[in-house]
Motif scaffolding. Structure first.
Motif, short mmCIF file in Angstrom:
data_model
loop_
_atom_site.label_atom_id
_atom_site.label_comp_id
_atom_site.label_asym_id
_atom_site.label_seq_id
_atom_site.Cartn_x
_atom_site.Cartn_y
_atom_site.Cartn_z
N THR A 1 3.49 17.96 11.26
CA THR A 1 2.94 16.61 11.20
C THR A 1 1.93 16.48 10.07
O THR A 1 2.00 15.54 9.26
N THR A 2 1.00 17.42 9.98
CA THR A 2 -0.04 17.32 8.96
C THR A 2 0.54 17.50 7.56
O THR A 2 0.13 16.82 6.61
N ALA A 3 1.50 18.41 7.41
CA ALA A 3 2.13 18.60 6.10
C ALA A 3 2.77 17.31 5.61
O ALA A 3 2.62 16.93 4.44
N ASN A 4 3.48 16.63 6.48
CA ASN A 4 4.11 15.37 6.08
C ASN A 4 3.07 14.30 5.79
O ASN A 4 3.25 13.48 4.88
N MET A 5 1.99 14.31 6.54
CA MET A 5 0.94 13.31 6.31
C MET A 5 0.23 13.56 4.98
O MET A 5 -0.13 12.60 4.27
N GLY B 1 0.83 10.65 2.48
CA GLY B 1 -0.43 9.98 2.17
C GLY B 1 -0.74 10.02 0.69
O GLY B 1 -1.21 9.03 0.11
N THR B 2 -0.48 11.16 0.06
CA THR B 2 -0.70 11.26 -1.38
C THR B 2 0.20 10.30 -2.14
O THR B 2 -0.24 9.61 -3.07
N LEU B 3 1.47 10.23 -1.75
CA LEU B 3 2.39 9.32 -2.42
C LEU B 3 1.95 7.87 -2.24
O LEU B 3 1.98 7.07 -3.19
N ALA B 4 1.54 7.51 -1.04
CA ALA B 4 1.08 6.14 -0.79
C ALA B 4 -0.14 5.82 -1.65
O ALA B 4 -0.26 4.71 -2.20
N LEU B 5 -1.05 6.77 -1.79
CA LEU B 5 -2.24 6.53 -2.61
C LEU B 5 -1.87 6.41 -4.10
O LEU B 5 -2.45 5.59 -4.82
N LEU B 6 -0.91 7.21 -4.55
CA LEU B 6 -0.47 7.09 -5.94
C LEU B 6 0.14 5.73 -6.21
O LEU B 6 0.07 5.21 -7.33
N GLU B 7 0.74 5.12 -5.17
CA GLU B 7 1.32 3.78 -5.32
C GLU B 7 0.27 2.68 -5.13
O GLU B 7 0.57 1.51 -5.34
N HIS B 8 -0.94 3.07 -4.72
CA HIS B 8 -2.04 2.10 -4.54
C HIS B 8 -3.26 2.65 -5.30
O HIS B 8 -4.22 3.14 -4.69
N PRO B 9 -3.24 2.61 -6.63
CA PRO B 9 -4.28 3.26 -7.44
C PRO B 9 -5.69 2.76 -7.16
O PRO B 9 -6.66 3.51 -7.32
N ASP B 10 -5.83 1.50 -6.76
CA ASP B 10 -7.17 0.99 -6.44
C ASP B 10 -7.74 1.70 -5.23
O ASP B 10 -8.95 2.01 -5.18
N GLN B 11 -6.88 1.99 -4.24
CA GLN B 11 -7.33 2.71 -3.05
C GLN B 11 -7.57 4.19 -3.37
O GLN B 11 -8.53 4.79 -2.89
N LEU B 12 -6.71 4.76 -4.18
CA LEU B 12 -6.89 6.15 -4.60
C LEU B 12 -8.23 6.33 -5.31
O LEU B 12 -8.93 7.34 -5.11
N ALA B 13 -8.62 5.35 -6.12
CA ALA B 13 -9.88 5.44 -6.86
C ALA B 13 -11.08 5.52 -5.93
O ALA B 13 -12.08 6.17 -6.24
N TYR C 1 8.35 11.54 9.88
CA TYR C 1 8.66 10.90 8.61
C TYR C 1 7.81 11.50 7.50
O TYR C 1 6.66 11.90 7.71
N GLY C 2 8.38 11.58 6.33
CA GLY C 2 7.67 12.10 5.17
C GLY C 2 8.61 12.19 4.01
O GLY C 2 9.57 11.41 3.90
N VAL C 3 8.36 13.14 3.12
CA VAL C 3 9.24 13.37 1.98
C VAL C 3 9.63 14.84 1.96
O VAL C 3 8.84 15.72 2.29
N TYR C 4 10.87 15.09 1.58
CA TYR C 4 11.33 16.48 1.44
C TYR C 4 10.71 17.14 0.21
O TYR C 4 10.41 18.33 0.23
N GLU C 5 10.52 16.36 -0.83
CA GLU C 5 9.93 16.86 -2.07
C GLU C 5 9.05 15.77 -2.66
O GLU C 5 9.31 14.58 -2.48
N LEU C 6 8.00 16.20 -3.36
CA LEU C 6 7.17 15.25 -4.08
C LEU C 6 6.79 15.87 -5.43
O LEU C 6 5.77 16.56 -5.56
N PRO C 7 7.62 15.66 -6.47
CA PRO C 7 7.30 16.21 -7.79
C PRO C 7 6.08 15.49 -8.38
O PRO C 7 6.04 14.27 -8.44
#
Length: 401
Positions: A241-245, A249-261, A392-398
């Motif tokens: 669970t934590t690995a997928n989160m 979570g990282t991918l979601a933040l990369l898609e929301h740069p204002d929140q990542l900042a 739910y998550g991603v199998y890979e995140l390059p």
């Protein structure tokens, strides 16, 4: 509804919207808090889509989590027998409470907080390896999976050198696309693996949770088979669970740069803690719902749930309920999202949530600050999402930087 008009569950997400619940769930939530859905076996359990009804029902002792009861809405073929239950998670009180109490202490908030320096070192060491290594790199394999795996292995007393074995079987256990026979074989393999470790701890106990379970077995409080089942539960849930989160979570933040900042440029621990809660609310990696079966008739929201009816409490859409969360489809790290049901609710809520929160706080406050130019190294459309599993998550995140 007729059998032809009852919608099938689970539903597909909209193309290009990997972080949002399926549109059909939004439609059903708008129409009513409870509705019938059709599962793979033709059964039509109740789907609970609204937050208030989910919290009420998850706290209701008239619902059972016992997967062997008739009417339980099992997510895929291959219903487990009583000996294949994943620890206490698929049991009811009082047996559920008795077994859960045996492993509660290591997950108490103060005990978990004492692990923060060790978790920080794990995260820092892995980031050191990332920065020193080649790029692009798969963040799942190089970082998201190792962080919680190293932590739960240390807590349980499981050799991290065996991570390929338990991670592979864990993936089979939580996948709906893996044949029932293969899932059963993976459960037995993990159960046998934990049983062997318990035997080793009996001869040579350590300062770990498995050794504590051995003490319970020796005192006659616990069958060794049940101890192994608890070990399987904690090992699988403790890293999957934590690995997928971490990755999602990282991918979601990369898609929301204002929140990542906000995370990358700030240093307020309260902001980090709040960001973890908002990402848990927004993403909901447990995306096929909490499953229950009614023990008695229950009246709720103008509906009569009959004894023997199955229920699916869809926390992903519950956490997007506009009656509870303002503008719920927006990721807002400054939101107070602590009321979310990402960890469930009631007696069966996630035992390991303090540890998951700690790991996510350390990761989200460290990774983006240490690698401030972190970015995707593949198009969003090319990233393989886990649509076929219970988590739910991603199998890979390059990623690169």
């Amino acid at each position: 509804m007729t059998s032809d008009t009852v919608p099938a569950f689970p539903m597909a997400r909209a193309a290009g919207c990997p972080f949002d619940p399926p549109p059909e769930l939004h439609r059903l939530q708008d129409e009513a808090p409870l509705t019938r859905v059709r599962l793979w076996d033709g059964s039509t359990p109740w789907l609970v889509t609204r937050y208030a009804e989910q919290r009420s029902l998850l706290a209701d002792p008239r619902l059972s989590a016992d997967v062997t009861r008739p009417g339980y809405p099992f997510p895929a073929p291959g219903r487990p027998t009583g000996t294949q239950k994943l620890g206490f998670i698929l049991m009811d009180d009082p047996e559920h409470a008795r077994l859960r109490r045996m492993v509660t202490a290591p997950f108490a908030i103060k005990r978990v907080e004492a692990l923060r320096p060790a978790v920080q070192k794990i995260v820092d060491d892995l980031i050191d390896d990332l920065v020193a290594g080649p790029k692009p790199v798969d963040l799942v394999e190089a970082f998201a999976l190792p962080v919680p795996s190293l932590v739960i292995c240390a807590l349980l007393g499981v050799p991290y050198a065996d991570h390929d074995l338990f991670q592979g079987h864990s993936r089979n256990l939580i996948s709906r696309s893996v044949p029932a026979e293969q899932r059963g074989a993976s459960f037995r393999a993990l159960h046998d693996y934990l049983d062997r470790l318990l035997a080793q701890k009996t001869a040579d106990p350590g300062d770990d949770l498995l050794s504590q379970l051995v003490t319970r077995v020796q005192a006659g409080e616990l069958e060794r088979s049940d101890a192994a089942g608890i070990g399987v539960l904690l090992l699988v849930a403790g890293h999957e669970t934590t690995a997928n989160m971490i990755a999602l979570g990282t991918l979601a933040l990369l898609e929301h740069p204002d929140q990542l900042a906000l995370l990358r440029d700030g240093d307020d621990p309260k902001l980090v803690a709040g960001a973890v809660e908002e990402l848990l609310r927004y993403l909901n990696i447990t995306h096929t719902g909490r499953r229950r079966v009614a023990l008695d008739d229950i009246e709720i929201a103008g509906v009569t749930i009959r004894a023997g009816d199955g229920l699916i409490l869809a926390n992903d859409i519950g956490n997007r309920d506009p009656g509870t969360f303002t503008d719920p489809g927006t990721l807002d790290l400054t939101r107070d999202a602590r009321r979310h049901v990402a960890f469930g609710f009631g007696v069966h809520q996630c035992l390991g949530q303090p540890l998951a929160r700690l790991e996510l706080q350390v990761v989200y406050s460290t990774l983006y600050r240490r690698i401030p130019t972190l970015r995707r190294a593949a198009a969003l459309a090319d990233i393989p999402f886990k649509h076929d599993g219970a988590v739910y998550g991603v199998y890979e995140l390059p990623v690169t930087w």
